[in-house]
Design an enzyme around this catalytic site. Structure first.
Site, PDB file in Angstrom:
ATOM      1  N   LYS A 116       9.033  17.911  47.153  1.00  8.62           N
ATOM      2  CA  LYS A 116      10.125  17.592  48.087  1.00  8.62           C
ATOM      3  C   LYS A 116       9.845  16.247  48.746  1.00  8.62           C
ATOM      4  CE  LYS A 116      12.563  19.664  52.056  1.00  8.62           C
ATOM      5  NZ  LYS A 116      12.569  20.805  52.996  1.00  8.62           N
TER       6      LYS A 116
ATOM      7  N   SER B 183      16.802  23.289  53.337  1.00 10.42           N
ATOM      8  CA  SER B 183      16.853  21.886  53.043  1.00 10.42           C
ATOM      9  C   SER B 183      16.124  21.497  51.748  1.00 10.42           C
ATOM     10  CB  SER B 183      16.268  21.097  54.211  1.00 10.42           C
ATOM     11  OG  SER B 183      14.931  21.458  54.415  1.00 10.42           O
TER      12      SER B 183
ATOM     13  N   SER C  85      14.021  26.906  54.928  1.00  5.73           N
ATOM     14  CA  SER C  85      14.307  25.872  53.934  1.00  5.73           C
ATOM     15  C   SER C  85      13.632  26.006  52.586  1.00  5.73           C
ATOM     16  CB  SER C  85      13.975  24.499  54.513  1.00  5.73           C
ATOM     17  OG  SER C  85      14.867  24.208  55.565  1.00  5.73           O
TER      18      SER C  85
END
Lengths: 505, 101, 504
Positions: free
Chosen positions: C82, C157, C181
């Site tokens: 990420k 997210s 997330s």
């Protein structure tokens, strides 16, 4: 403004107003590494060469607290008679400024390491000497910011078109010490302020936690001043003054604010809460930018750092191992050596306590030790703009000279020549005496011969002296001194000459 | 009191504290959204918490410290690598309005 | 091994193949890079693909093996990272314009751990800007598309990381979980996602959103792979002052558990009411029956303050974020916008943050600034922290009666792109099951449990274990997964329709 005019001013100010002062000092700790990372904490090095992701505040970095800095803070608190918190927390103080890598400072807020202490200082001289107790509200730990330099003609922030930042200093551990409001100092407020900062400085040195050089910024001081009308129970609006870079400036800044605020109040004006700037050259303070609203720091507990819970046993150990406090030490030595506290204070201010002590230990009388170190040697240090330790004169050198004088081998004048040679790097006092051939002429027969020659060579002056103009004997004495290359004791020579001329004083 | 009074909600002041230069359009959109969110989150005021400690750390962590040792950091080049502007090895920043008059 | 097989293989399988020399790391990585080329135009999981770096790393793994060196437990396994995690010299944008061109000069601890395990990082994945969001639509660089249905969100997210694993672009991935997330995107994309106990995975190098909540977590297509990746990234880090001591727990062994008898499951009463789609609740109820049939005990439990989790979170997280994001001020890195040549530093800071931050980030910064401000701190931030204590106590009390707490991970299946973008509160509602867990710092996993009868999209179940008992997640999930896969005839992910017509 003359000294007496200033004093008169303060007298008048204090007839109408009661000054209340407060001092915030920041001490930069002399730890090896920074507060929250392993970067070097000391000065020097190229700009931005002592930084890492943590002290640069790079995204993703995290702080980890320096144990030695916590310990130093606790010792400072203990030395100032504070309570040490059983649980202390770091907090974020949020504000934006280019020298702040994270745009928040990790500091302490409502749970500082140390609270509620005091520091005793002495103000006044001789019979007027008083002990004054300054209350300490808190001692806490935080991190320093980077350093800004300003681009432009003056190098001052005003009018600069850009600024440059060096983050080497960012993250260095800072201890903030805040006093209680200091009430009742009256006209002595400037002295009290100065005395307090001086005492803090001595204390930090005794604890060996900081270099505390005001001129280098490892000891910083902000001065708060307010005036309350005499008899009122309500305190006045206070101002904060920054840029106070020496002990002398501390007193001057307090004085300046007291007189300025009195003038404003006298003319019916109102004191604005603001941060003022002290100017070394004029001795006055000027106001800063008036901010529309006070900064809101939005303090909250630092989530990246654990609670600090000092082990009580450890704190007790630190307390037990505190060094002797500076004022206690000066009192003790003063009693031993037969000096007044003020004299000890003077010696301490000149950083000569150890030198004097060493000299005394070598057998020199305290008065002689003090005379040489605080007299001739201090003068020479001042002249060459260094301090006593950097002169190159040792306690042994002073002992050699003092002993020789006591034995009649040297005069004071010759002693001064010895020191001149030592300072010039010619060697130790012993060596200089030998190499320069410095010795009082002690052979009275030889001396008498020189006196007789000088009298003969200055017969007219000798006549004047015999006829009552005693002061003219100086010419003959001078001639003798010249003939002996200064290696005679002037007082003894004068006696001899007077005797030879058959004249008495 | 957890309720936010719409009149007292000073968005301009908050924008200044946060150093964000919102356009007027944005402020107009943002204001009702923020008030709605604040009204929603204000319901935590309904919970009685007389003797409850605020939780700032999830687990009891105490005295996490490091020893006072110097460890390697970044090279000057790496330190400056992201700088929008640099001069003479320092971060160059725009003019700062002076603190002193 | 065919490329197709390499793309669907598990991490454990790949590591074994590479270590025994049956396949080279280069082959594995090449196959994945080719697949990324093919499908990522549609999925948009990646913000940056490091083909050169990945191949270089793969070759190093291969030469290590050739010279007889011992290889790490993730040898040759393609991992997606990420974009909130700092990787030295690589773009790390956090999904934001303000960091669009930032290349960190240092590596996050998790990156070092992955490299030490001989994993191969193939690229950085898309995310909601600064981890604020539940759909990845808040990315400044465009949203990621759910591999199950490209018109829908992958969740957020960590939507990019989830999509990369669900589309077989990477074998496993790293995400970050602050309020759900990792768990929520895992649920919406039909894979496994785990949020470890707070403090057990180092946050050094994780760009901070909410410091007291953030945790790095693994994504994988099965429970064992999640355990493998979790084991690699966990561990004490002296650079992280909130890092827990090393755990001796063997997560991989736990993931080999097959026995659920006498394990006590607690179903959260408050997490099955209003807001939960009936189709989601149906699958969840079905699993509860499965648990019973496997010999487990299932009972109702209550978390009385759970409903306050959302408001508390949306005070605490923005408050910490408002402080964490202050550093983006145009002085040292990132975007700098000068409104005019003579601008002051204040003007530059304000103009930069205005231009560089998206609207959700700005909203949260303002909320956070407000909640911490003088006069409001006690009623808002401090009060929220007190509610947090109460929520933690609720879980603690519940765990005296049960071993693992369960609920649906997300109230709905993946919603359509654009559906909730203009309604922040609707977006916040997506997290109601995951937020209270984060507030309590507990470990949790989302396990795929089936497809919605209504729209055929994946549904996940959240398992929550007591603090520092992460292994219970694995030992509880593994038998469930095994039983379900038996029903499905294979992992749930194999039911995913082809991403592009004519491909798989």
């Amino acid at each position: 403004m003359t000294e007496s005019a200033v004093t008169a001013d303060l007298e008048m100010v204090c007839q109408k107003y009661e000054p209340v002062i407060g001092l915030e000092t920041h001490v930069e700790l002399s730890t090896n590494s920074k507060m929250f990372c392993g970067c070097p904490a000391h000065f020097g090095g190229e700009a931005n060469s002592h930084v890492c992701p943590v002290c640069l505040g790079l995204p993703g970095s995290l702080p980890v607290a320096n144990r030695a800095a916590i310990e130093a803070t606790i010792r400072i608190g203990l030395a100032m008679n504070c309570q040490i918190a059983s649980r202390a927390r770091f907090a974020r103080k949020n504000y934006f400024y280019p020298d702040m890598p994270k745009d928040f400072q990790i500091s302490q807020y409502d749970e500082p390491l140390c609270t509620g202490g005091y520091l005793d200082i002495w103000v006044g001289e001789g019979a007027n000497r008083d002990r004054f107790r300054v209350g300490i509200t808190r001692v806490h730990l935080e991190e320093d910011t980077g350093k800004l330099t300003h681009g432009g003609e003056t190098g001052r922030i005003h009018g600069a078109s850009y600024s440059l930042v060096d983050y080497n200093r960012a993250g260095v551990p800072l201890v903030e010490i805040v006093t209680d409001p200091i009430v009742g100092a009256g006209e002595r407020a400037p002295e009290v302020a100065r005395g307090y900062v001086a005492e803090v400085r001595e204390l930090m040195r005794a604890l060996d936690v900081s270099d505390v050089r005001m001129e280098e910024g490892s000891l910083r001081c902000d001065v708060n001043v307010s005036l309350a009308p005499r008899g009122s129970s309500v305190w006045g609006q206070r101002t904060e003054t920054k840029n106070v870079n020496s002990l002398r400036s501390v007193a001057r800044a307090v004085r300046a604010e007291m007189t300025r605020q009195a003038a404003v109040l006298d003319s019916g004006g109102v004191i604005v809460q603001e941060t003022r700037h002290f100017h070394e050259d004029t001795g006055e303070t000027t106001g800063g930018r008036i901010k529309e609203e006070a900064e809101d720091y939005r303090y909250f507990p630092e989530p990246d750092l654990a609670v600090v819970a000092p082990d009580p046993a450890w704190v007790n150990e630190l307390k037990a191992n505190l060094p002797e406090l500076p004022s206690a030490k000066l009192e003790r030595l003063g009693a031993e050596w037969g000096f007044e506290y003020e004299q000890m204070r003077e010696i301490a201010n000149a950083e000569a306590v150890e030198l004097v002590r060493e000299t005394i230990e070598l057998g020199v009388a305290p008065t002689d030790s003090r005379k040489w170190w605080m007299g001739e040697l201090a003068r020479r240090a001042n002249e060459s703009e260094t301090d006593l330790l950097a002169l190159g004169v040792s306690a042994k050198d002073v002992a050699t000279v003092a002993t020789a004088i006591n034995n009649g081998e040297l005069s004071d004048a010759l002693g001064r020549q010895v020191f001149e040679g030592v300072i010039a790097g010619e060697g130790s006092a012993d060596q200089v005496i030998k190499s320069r051939g410095l010795a009082l002429v002690s052979d009275s027969g030889a001396l008498q011969r020189v006196v007789d020659e000088a009298i003969a060579a200055n017969a007219d002056v000798a006549e004047k002296v015999k006829q009552g103009k005693v002061s003219a004997v100086g010419v003959i004495v001078g001639a003798v001194m010249k003939a002996t290359q200064g290696k005679a004791d002037a007082a003894a020579v004068r006696k001899l000459v007077m005797n030879s001329l058959g004249v008495s004083d | 009191m957890s309720q936010v009074n719409s009149e007292q909600f000073d968005l301009a002041h908050l924008a200044k504290l946060a150093r964000i230069d919102f356009s007027q359009e944005e402020l107009d959109t943002l204001r009702p959204q923020l008030l709605a969110i604040l009204e929603y989150v204000a319901r935590i005021g309904e919970v009685a918490t007389p003797d409850v400690e605020p939780m700032s750390h999830v687990f009891k962590l105490e005295n996490v410290v490091r020893s006072d040792e110097v460890t390697p950091g970044l090279s000057i080049e790496d330190a400056l690598s992201g700088a929008p502007e640099q001069r003479a090895g320092r971060f160059a920043v725009p003019r700062i309005l002076g603190e002193e008059a | 091994m065919s490329n197709q097989q390499l793309l669907t293989a598990s991490a454990a399988e790949i590591a074994d193949l590479v270590t025994t020399g049956k396949v080279t790391a280069e082959e594995v990585v090449t196959a994945h890079l080719a697949h990324i080329d093919q499908v990522d135009g549609a999925v948009r999981a990646f913000l940056d693909v490091d083909a050169e770096g990945a191949l270089r790393a793969a070759r190093i793994v291969d030469s290590k093996r050739e010279s007889g060196e011992k290889l790490g437990s993730l040898a040759g396994v393609p991992v997606a990272l990420k974009d909130v995690v700092a990787q030295k010299g690589r773009p790390t944008t956090c999904g934001s314009r303000i960091l669009e061109n930032w290349h960190p000069p240092y590596d996050a601890t998790v990156v070092t751990k992955l490299q030490d395990a001989d994993a191969v990082i193939v690229g950085k994945t898309n995310m909601d800007e600064f981890a604020m969001g539940s759909s990845t639509e808040n990315s400044a660089f465009g949203p990621t598309h759910n591999p199950w249905d490209l018109t829908r969100v992958p969740g957020g997210s960590s939507g990019g990381s989830a999509a990369a694993v669900a589309s077989n672009e990477a074998t496993v991935a790293i995400g970050s979980d602050t309020g759900g997330s990792v768990r929520q995107p895992a649920a919406l994309t039909g894979i496994v996602g785990v949020k470890p106990t707070y403090g057990t995975v180092s946050r050094y190098g994780l760009v901070a959103f909410a410091s007291s909540l953030d945790q790095i977590g693994p994504f994988a297509r099965n429970v064992k792979d999640a355990a493998l990746l979790h084991s690699v990234i966990a561990g004490h880090d002296p650079r992280d002052g909130t890092s827990a001591p090393d755990s001796k727990k063997d997560l991989i062994a736990a993931a080999n558990n097959s026995d659920l008898r006498s394990v006590r499951f607690g179903v959260v009463r408050e997490m099955r009411g209003e807001g939960f789609a009936p189709a989601v609740l149906d699958e969840f109820d079905r699993v509860q029956e499965l648990l019973k049939s496997l010999g487990a005990d299932v009972q109702d439990i209550s978390l009385p303050h759970a409903s306050y989790g959302t408001p508390a979170y949306y005070l605490i997280a923005p408050s910490e974020a408002s402080s964490n994001l202050a550093r983006f001020d145009a002085m040292r890195y990132g975007l700098r916008v000068s409104p005019n040549p003579d601008a002051t530093v204040e003007e530059v800071m304000s103009a930069t943050r205005e231009a560089g931050f998206g609207s959700e980030v700005k909203r949260r910064i303002v909320i956070g600034t407000f909640a911490l401000s003088t006069g409001y701190y006690d009623a808002f931030y401090a009060q929220a922290q007190k509610v947090r204590t109460l929520i933690a106590r609720d879980y603690h009390d519940a765990f005296s009666a049960v071993d693992v707490i369960i609920s649906p991970t997300s109230p709905t299946t993946a919603f359509k792109l654009g559906e909730r973008v203009n309604d922040p509160l609707a977006m916040y509602a997506a997290d109601l099951a995951t937020l209270p867990v984060s507030l309590a710092g507990l470990p949790a996993m989302s396990l795929p449990i089936g497809l919605s009868q209504e729209d055929g999209l994946p549904i996940g179940m959240q398992l929550v274990a007591p603090a520092f008992k992460d292994e219970l997640l694995y030992s509880a999930a593994a038998p469930v997964e095994a039983a379900l896969e038996k029903q499905w005839g294979g992992p749930l992910i194999t039911k995913r329709p082809p991403i592009l017509s004519g491909s798989r």
